[in-house]
Design a protein around this motif. Structure first.
Motif, short mmCIF file in Angstrom:
data_model
loop_
_atom_site.label_atom_id
_atom_site.label_comp_id
_atom_site.label_asym_id
_atom_site.label_seq_id
_atom_site.Cartn_x
_atom_site.Cartn_y
_atom_site.Cartn_z
N LEU A 78 0.58 -1.39 0.06
CA LEU A 78 0.30 0.17 0.19
C LEU A 78 0.67 1.44 0.55
O LEU A 78 -0.20 2.39 -0.84
N LEU A 79 2.07 1.21 0.81
CA LEU A 79 2.71 2.25 0.78
C LEU A 79 4.16 2.36 0.00
O LEU A 79 4.72 1.08 -0.04
N ASP A 80 4.89 3.06 -0.11
CA ASP A 80 5.78 3.48 -0.79
C ASP A 80 7.16 3.90 0.67
O ASP A 80 7.29 4.82 0.06
N TRP A 122 9.98 2.55 -0.41
CA TRP A 122 10.86 2.82 -0.29
C TRP A 122 12.07 4.17 -0.68
O TRP A 122 12.76 3.65 -0.32
N ALA A 123 11.11 4.53 -0.77
CA ALA A 123 11.62 6.53 -1.08
C ALA A 123 12.45 6.55 0.35
O ALA A 123 13.43 7.23 0.06
N ILE A 124 11.80 6.26 1.17
CA ILE A 124 12.13 6.54 2.67
C ILE A 124 13.79 6.38 2.93
O ILE A 124 14.41 6.42 3.50
N TRP A 125 13.27 4.91 3.11
CA TRP A 125 15.21 4.10 2.86
C TRP A 125 16.44 4.98 2.09
O TRP A 125 17.29 4.82 2.58
N ASP A 126 15.99 5.16 1.22
CA ASP A 126 16.87 6.05 0.31
C ASP A 126 17.49 7.48 1.11
O ASP A 126 18.70 7.59 1.02
N THR A 167 17.07 8.11 10.72
CA THR A 167 16.43 9.07 10.48
C THR A 167 15.05 8.06 9.83
O THR A 167 14.04 8.92 9.83
N LEU A 168 15.76 7.12 9.49
CA LEU A 168 14.30 6.13 8.90
C LEU A 168 13.17 6.68 10.25
O LEU A 168 11.67 6.06 9.11
N LEU A 169 13.41 5.47 11.26
CA LEU A 169 12.44 5.60 12.34
C LEU A 169 12.18 7.13 12.64
O LEU A 169 10.39 7.22 12.85
N GLU A 170 12.82 8.35 12.32
CA GLU A 170 11.52 9.20 12.44
C GLU A 170 11.01 10.40 11.29
O GLU A 170 10.18 11.21 11.89
N ASP A 209 6.53 8.96 9.38
CA ASP A 209 4.94 9.82 8.59
C ASP A 209 4.91 10.27 7.57
O ASP A 209 4.06 11.02 6.46
N GLU A 210 6.60 10.41 7.23
CA GLU A 210 6.81 10.68 5.34
C GLU A 210 6.48 9.47 3.84
O GLU A 210 6.87 10.21 3.33
N ILE A 211 5.47 8.35 5.31
CA ILE A 211 5.47 7.61 4.17
C ILE A 211 4.87 7.58 3.70
O ILE A 211 2.84 7.74 4.28
N VAL A 212 3.95 7.73 1.84
CA VAL A 212 2.75 7.65 1.71
C VAL A 212 2.07 6.72 0.33
O VAL A 212 3.67 5.76 0.30
N PRO A 213 0.85 6.67 0.81
CA PRO A 213 0.21 5.74 -0.40
C PRO A 213 1.10 5.59 -2.10
O PRO A 213 1.52 7.19 -2.75
N TRP A 214 1.06 4.45 -2.88
CA TRP A 214 1.41 4.12 -3.91
C TRP A 214 0.28 5.47 -4.75
O TRP A 214 -1.09 5.89 -3.81
N PRO A 215 0.28 6.07 -5.70
CA PRO A 215 -0.77 6.59 -6.86
C PRO A 215 -2.10 6.35 -6.69
O PRO A 215 -3.17 7.27 -6.21
N GLU A 216 -1.60 5.31 -7.10
CA GLU A 216 -2.99 4.30 -6.78
C GLU A 216 -4.04 3.79 -6.02
O GLU A 216 -5.13 4.03 -6.34
N VAL A 217 -3.42 4.34 -4.84
CA VAL A 217 -3.83 3.45 -4.00
C VAL A 217 -5.13 3.69 -3.23
O VAL A 217 -5.98 3.22 -2.83
N PRO A 218 -4.73 5.03 -2.61
CA PRO A 218 -6.41 5.66 -2.32
C PRO A 218 -7.62 5.66 -2.89
O PRO A 218 -8.75 5.50 -1.93
N GLU A 219 -7.16 6.11 -4.38
CA GLU A 219 -8.99 5.09 -5.39
C GLU A 219 -8.90 4.44 -5.24
O GLU A 219 -10.41 3.47 -5.00
N VAL A 220 -7.94 3.27 -4.80
CA VAL A 220 -8.70 1.99 -4.61
C VAL A 220 -9.19 1.79 -3.87
O VAL A 220 -10.67 0.76 -3.59
N LEU A 221 -7.83 1.48 -2.64
CA LEU A 221 -9.09 1.57 -1.11
C LEU A 221 -10.85 1.96 -1.27
O LEU A 221 -11.34 1.40 -0.92
#
Length: 224
Positions: free
Chosen positions: A17-19, A21-25, A78-81, A84-96
């Motif tokens: 549901l959530l992206d 991966w970006a926050i780990w980078d 940094t990752l743990l802090e 809250d910046e982790i967001v859904p993949w773009p299509e997820v809100p509409e699909v849910l």
């Protein structure tokens, strides 16, 4: 492919549901970018988590995985802090929102601590409410590894979720974020759709019922 209309759909959270991966980078300090990538660090973390079985503090596993790949303690901190910046993949809100409108029970089972897991779940629910017409969206049930006492693919987190939803395994569809969830959810009797958004390779020989690069592709006719 034969039609399958489950009573409930259960999601992996941090990959399906959530992206995340970006926050780990983003969590890797600039002067440590030559050591490893966020994806390599995340893959190692997944290996540790899925091999853990009984619950150990999620935060400790994040720190262990960073240390194992040569990163300093500032990266996992940094990752743990920034959870809250982790967001859904773009299509997820509409699909849910669409799934909820079709009458499906929706649940999340996540390999996470109670605190961080529920913060990420709340962010996902908030995104659905803000980006769709479903202003009261909430998941029907949630289960974290800490609550269950075990990490997936131990069967207990999946079974705990089914019990909370009051549905049988063959009445539920599990949406995996990585192939490690495929045997775990399958072995308790659920069909498994793999939302493989980033094109991960299979880590085992178990084949999901469906696979797609977007959540809609992974769900297929379930959305109709």
């Amino acid at each position: 492919m034969a039609d399958f209309k489950p009573k409930a759909i259960i999601f992996d959270l941090l990959t399906a549901l959530l992206d995340s991966w970006a926050i780990w980078d983003a969590a890797i300090p600039e002067d440590e970018n030559s050591i490893t990538t966020g994806q390599a660090w995340r893959k190692h973390y997944l290996e540790i988590t899925y091999g853990c079985d009984a619950y150990k503090p999620y935060e400790d596993l994040v720190r262990q995985s960073a240390k194992d790949v040569g990163l300093s303690p500032s990266a996992p901190q940094t990752l743990l802090e920034r959870i809250d910046e982790i967001v859904p993949w773009p299509e997820v809100p509409e699909v849910l929102a669409q799934l909820k409108g079709l009458g499906y029970k929706l649940a999340v089972v996540t390999n996470c601590s109670n605190e961080l897991g529920h913060r990420a779940i709340s962010n996902c629910e908030k995104a659905v409410r803000e980006m769709t017409d479903m202003k009261d969206f909430e998941f029907d049930q949630t289960v974290t590894a800490e609550e269950s006492g075990y990490y997936k693919p131990n069967p207990k987190p999946y079974r705990d979720t089914l019990q909370k939803l009051d549905v049988a395994a063959d009445e539920a569809l599990f949406v995996a974020g990585s192939s490690m969830d495929v045997p775990g959810a399958s072995d308790v009797g659920m069909r498994v759709a793999w939302h493989n958004h980033v094109g991960l390779p299979r880590w085992n020989e178990r084949v999901p019922w469906r696979e797609g690069k977007t959540l809609g592709e992974a769900l297929g006719d379930v959305l109709n």
